[in-house]
Design an enzyme around this catalytic site. Structure first.
Site, short mmCIF file in Angstrom:
data_model
loop_
_atom_site.label_atom_id
_atom_site.label_comp_id
_atom_site.label_asym_id
_atom_site.label_seq_id
_atom_site.Cartn_x
_atom_site.Cartn_y
_atom_site.Cartn_z
CG PHE A 59 -1.88 1.20 1.19
CD1 PHE A 59 -3.08 1.12 0.50
CD2 PHE A 59 -1.55 2.40 1.82
CE1 PHE A 59 -3.94 2.22 0.44
CE2 PHE A 59 -2.40 3.51 1.76
CZ PHE A 59 -3.60 3.41 1.08
CG ASP A 83 5.51 3.45 1.89
OD1 ASP A 83 5.54 4.05 2.98
OD2 ASP A 83 4.50 3.39 1.17
CE LYS A 142 -0.88 5.53 7.97
NZ LYS A 142 -0.59 4.86 6.71
C1 LIG Z 1 -0.88 5.18 5.24
C2 LIG Z 1 0.13 4.80 4.24
C3 LIG Z 1 0.36 5.56 3.08
C4 LIG Z 1 -0.48 6.75 2.74
O1 LIG Z 1 -0.33 7.78 3.66
P1 LIG Z 1 -1.37 9.01 3.66
O2 LIG Z 1 -0.80 9.95 4.69
O3 LIG Z 1 -2.71 8.47 4.03
O4 LIG Z 1 -1.36 9.58 2.30
C5 LIG Z 1 1.39 5.19 2.25
N1 LIG Z 1 2.15 4.11 2.51
C6 LIG Z 1 1.96 3.35 3.61
C7 LIG Z 1 2.85 2.20 3.85
C8 LIG Z 1 0.93 3.65 4.50
O5 LIG Z 1 0.72 2.88 5.57
#
Ligand SMILES: *Cc1c(COP(=O)(O)O)cnc(C)c1O
Length: 387
Positions: free
Chosen positions: A135, A221, A250
């Site tokens: 994701f 990521d 986050k």
């Molecule tokens: C939550 C998340 C995103 C997206 O972050 P947003 O601040 O909601 O745009 C991208 N990559 C990972 C691994 C995530 O957990």
């Protein structure tokens, strides 16, 4: 109108919200509009790493709000320079770009990978290999990077230039790199939204080695796994690899929106004036909060995160109705025999707020949650899973 009625009337229905209206919090405890108390096992999806209304964080942000809340990136400002320095010293990375969310940080990483490849390999080397069940965000490019078909439906055509490969399968990854003209490999070390699925040590190390072999960037990521969540400052540090780009968001802001892209040696000077930007990125008030976060994530604090993660795992291991526990540190996936929606509803009734990831229960408590509250919440999880 009640809050729920106004929300349902005036807010786009993109969220299947839980039937709870939160109004306040203190540390790892949250309170709804009827005064009901909950233990927070989700921390706003891994954001409130010191829980709600942390006094030191709130004081730092408030002081900055009263000094200079926003200036734009046409000028130098002090908080973002300090946060960038701390991020680099802590992570071993060389430079930072500030965005406002995880998706935006990943957009910047994708643009950087394309520009790096265009500068160094040729403009047709634009493909980025990502992993199934990963994701990376909801914008069109990060959605394209997110190899989950059910999220793509209705939004085609997606941004081209992404190749999907199976997680934990090095042969498949090598084939993807050999068969396509690639700029990068991008992955999460623990696939959060995908179901708290950890990549194997062998795969993460092997993927970094393949990136080297095929002369592509290795992008991690760390939007969910970063900033102490797994018991290390960034999760790549569990694996002894050196990414070319790390994305973070986050928990980094401790409760305010911030994204950061960290560049290594190979990528530090790829972006140049005018090649990327953001009006709010590196906003002083947000960075004042991020600075408190970075100052408090000491080695001692991270060791406590790892210990709390073990504490949860030990308490849940072998519990009735729990069939699998996955994750790292305080990023924990629990496969329950009962449907996860029922487990979450019963937990709410018991005063515990948790999350799901696909068909699993997902726990992302504040990193400083006191052991007594953690034990109370886990006791309720054990009780609800056994029903
Ligand atoms: C939550 C998340 C995103 C997206 O972050 P947003 O601040 O909601 O745009 C991208 N990559 C990972 C691994 C995530 O957990």
């Amino acid at each position: 109108m009640t809050t729920v009625q106004a929300d349902k009337t005036y807010i786009a229905a993109t969220y299947a919200r839980f039937p709870v209206t939160l109004v306040s919090g203190k540390g790892a405890e949250l309170f709804d509009d009827e005064g009901k108390r909950y233990i927070d096992m989700g921390s706003g999806i891994g954001v409130n790493i010191f829980g709600a209304a942390d006094p030191q964080w709130a004081d730092a942000v408030s002081a900055q709000l009263r000094t200079l809340a926003h200036a734009s990136n046409l000028y130098y400002t002090q908080p973002c320079a300090r946060v960038a320095e701390k991020l680099c010293l802590r992570s071993g990375m060389k430079k930072v770009f500030f965005a406002n969310s995880g998706a935006e940080a990943n957009e910047c990483a994708i643009k950087t990978a394309r520009k790096w490849a265009a500068d160094n390999k040729g403009a047709d080397y634009f493909n980025i290999v990502t992993l199934k069940d990963g994701f990376h965000g909801r914008t069109l490019a990060t959605l394209a990077a997110t190899a989950q078909d059910n999220l793509h439906k209705d939004f085609l055509p997606l941004t081209p230039g992404f190749v999907y490969s199976e997680a934990n399968d090095l042969a498949a990854l090598e084939k993807a790199l050999a068969d396509n003209k690639c700029a990068a490999v991008m992955l999460e070390t623990v696939q959060g939204e995908g179901g708290v699925l950890p990549l194997s040590h062998e795969f993460v190390r092997g993927a970094a080695a393949l990136a080297e072999k095929y002369n592509v960037l290795f992008i991690v990521d760390e939007v969910q796994t970063g900033v102490g969540r797994t018991g290390k400052f960034y999760s790549f540090m569990h694996f002894g690899v050196s990414p070319d780009i790390v994305t973070s968001a986050k928990g980094l802001g401790g409760g305010l929106p911030v994204g950061a892209v960290l560049f290594g040696e190979k990528t530090a000077d790829v972006l140049t004036a005018g090649s990327h930007g953001s009006t709010f990125g590196g906003n002083p008030a947000v960075c004042a909060g991020a600075e408190v976060v970075l100052d408090r994530l000491t080695d001692e604090f991270l060791a406590a995160v790892a210990a709390k993660g073990k504490r949860v795992r030990n308490a849940l291991a072998g519990a009735k109705g729990v069939s699998e526990i996955t994750g790292l540190g305080l990023m924990i996936g629990v496969r329950t025999e009962r449907p996860v929606a029922d487990v979450l509803a019963d937990l709410r009734a018991e005063g515990v707020l948790a999350l799901k990831a696909h068909d699993k229960l997902r726990l992302l408590p504040p990193l400083n949650i006191p052991d007594e509250l953690l034990d109370e919440a886990v006791g309720k999880i054990v009780k609800v899973c056994a029903k």
